[in-house]
Each structure stands twice: as C-alpha cells, then as structure tokens.
Design an enzyme around this catalytic site. Structure first.
Site, mmCIF file in Angstrom:
data_model
loop_
_atom_site.group_PDB
_atom_site.id
_atom_site.type_symbol
_atom_site.label_atom_id
_atom_site.label_comp_id
_atom_site.label_asym_id
_atom_site.label_seq_id
_atom_site.Cartn_x
_atom_site.Cartn_y
_atom_site.Cartn_z
ATOM 1 N N GLU A 1 -0.271 2.658 5.109
ATOM 2 C CA GLU A 1 -1.708 2.486 4.875
ATOM 3 C C GLU A 1 -2.002 1.482 3.763
ATOM 4 O O GLU A 1 -3.145 1.018 3.623
ATOM 5 C CB GLU A 1 -2.362 3.840 4.556
ATOM 6 N N HIS B 1 4.390 3.232 2.254
ATOM 7 C CA HIS B 1 2.986 3.531 2.547
ATOM 8 C C HIS B 1 2.456 2.553 3.590
ATOM 9 O O HIS B 1 2.005 1.457 3.229
ATOM 10 C CB HIS B 1 2.142 3.413 1.268
ATOM 11 N N CYS C 1 5.555 8.899 2.508
ATOM 12 C CA CYS C 1 6.079 8.902 1.138
ATOM 13 C C CYS C 1 6.655 10.288 0.786
ATOM 14 O O CYS C 1 7.652 10.698 1.367
ATOM 15 C CB CYS C 1 5.012 8.452 0.147
#
Length: 200
Positions: A181, A179, A79
């Site tokens: 994750e 993102h 990001c």
C-alpha cells in the site's frame, strides 16, 4: 467486502486509503465471527510481535484467524501481519504466534547495515501469486523477518545485507513483509492482484 482486522496495530489508514484507491469495498472489524467468515480478510500491522498477539487474543481474533486460515479462506497479511503467521518470534520470547506457518521470526541477519531496514528493495525469486513482480521495488520497514521451516511456503525473497523472506503463500493465505500500500504503482498493482475476486 474486505474485512480489515482492527486490533490497534498501526498502518490501518494507509491500507484503507489504498483499498479505496483500488475501488475496493472494505471495513474495519473487531468481530471474531465476521473475521472468521468474511469473504476476504486483510491482517495489517506494524509494531511489536508480542503486543500484537496479546491484542488479538484479548479480542478472540487469534482463534478466528486461525480457524479461517485452517479452512483455507482468503487472507492477506502485511508487514507484522506476515510475522504473526509464524509460531514464535525472537522479538517476544515466550509469546505464541498464530502458528499457521512452521518456523519463527528472527532479527535480520545484517553484518554492515543498520536495523531496521527502511526503504525500497527489489523482490527476488517470486512465485505463485507474486510471479511477475521479480525486480520490482517495494517499500520495507522492519527489523525482523520470517524464517520458514518449509521453503515451499516462501513466495518471494529480498536482500538487505543478506537474503530474507519477503512474501509467503500457502493455499489462499498470503502475506508480504513489505508494504504494498506504500509501494507506489507496482505495490498497488500487486495488492489488487492479491485481493483477487474474493476481495471485491
């Protein structure tokens, strides 16, 4: 061991949780020497470009990151961690980025949609380490995106009322605007691939 750069720029916990879920060993670090020499470094981040760069500089982490990337040591930005790789940003006029990639960060070129771009968007034109993730949905939260002078540095695009850079790759340095994750199973699979053997 993965060294995760800790510079008060958010999303640390979600990143650490994802690494743990992947069975990866990781620790937070503010030590410039460790960041420069680590086998693998992950540079996360959410928030403003200028504040992030000031935080990195105050800790000497900007130089450590610049040195390791110049030496082509494995590094992954997420990001804001992608945007910081550029030379400058419209978000913070006069503030220098890490300058690893030629270009600048600009506001998303939307015409009819709201900024920030928040939600799930598919990846397009994936190459390099991102190959195989074409049309996979990833989770984005951002109002700015990288504009690279050298398009060979771009590893994936996405579209939000206009095409923008979703990922970059130059040698062993890679970064995602999205993102991974927070991008469910596909995101974790990609994150694991990007970490490779150096991130064990």
């Amino acid at each position: 061991m993965i060294s995760v750069v800790d510079y008060d720029a958010g999303n640390i916990h979600s990143v650490m949780n994802a690494l743990s879920a992947l069975g990866r060993s990781a620790r937070l670090s503010r030590d410039p020497k460790e960041i420069e020499r680590a086998d693998f470094v992950l540079l996360p981040g959410v928030g403003a470009f200028g504040a992030a760069m000031r935080s990195l500089r105050e800790r000497g982490l900007d130089t450590a990151l610049a040195n390791r990337m110049a030496a082509d040591r494995p590094t992954l930005g997420i990001c804001l961690g992608l945007q910081l790789l550029l030379e400058r940003s419209e978000e913070s006029e006069g503030e220098r980025g890490l300058g690893f990639l030629k270009g600048e960060v600009k506001r998303l070129p939307v015409r009819t949609k709201k900024i920030p771009h928040i939600g799930w968007t598919t990846l397009e034109k994936c190459k390099g380490a991102f190959e195989g993730f074409e049309n996979k949905y990833m989770y984005f939260v951002h109002g700015f995106a990288a504009v690279c002078e050298d398009e060979s540095d771009v590893a994936a695009f996405a579209d939000y009322d206009g095409k923008f850079v979703a990922a970059v790759e130059k040698g062993n340095v890679r970064a995602c605007q999205f993102h991974p994750e927070k991008s469910s199973a596909d995101g974790l699979e990609l994150l694991d691939k990007l970490l490779g053997e150096d991130g064990r």
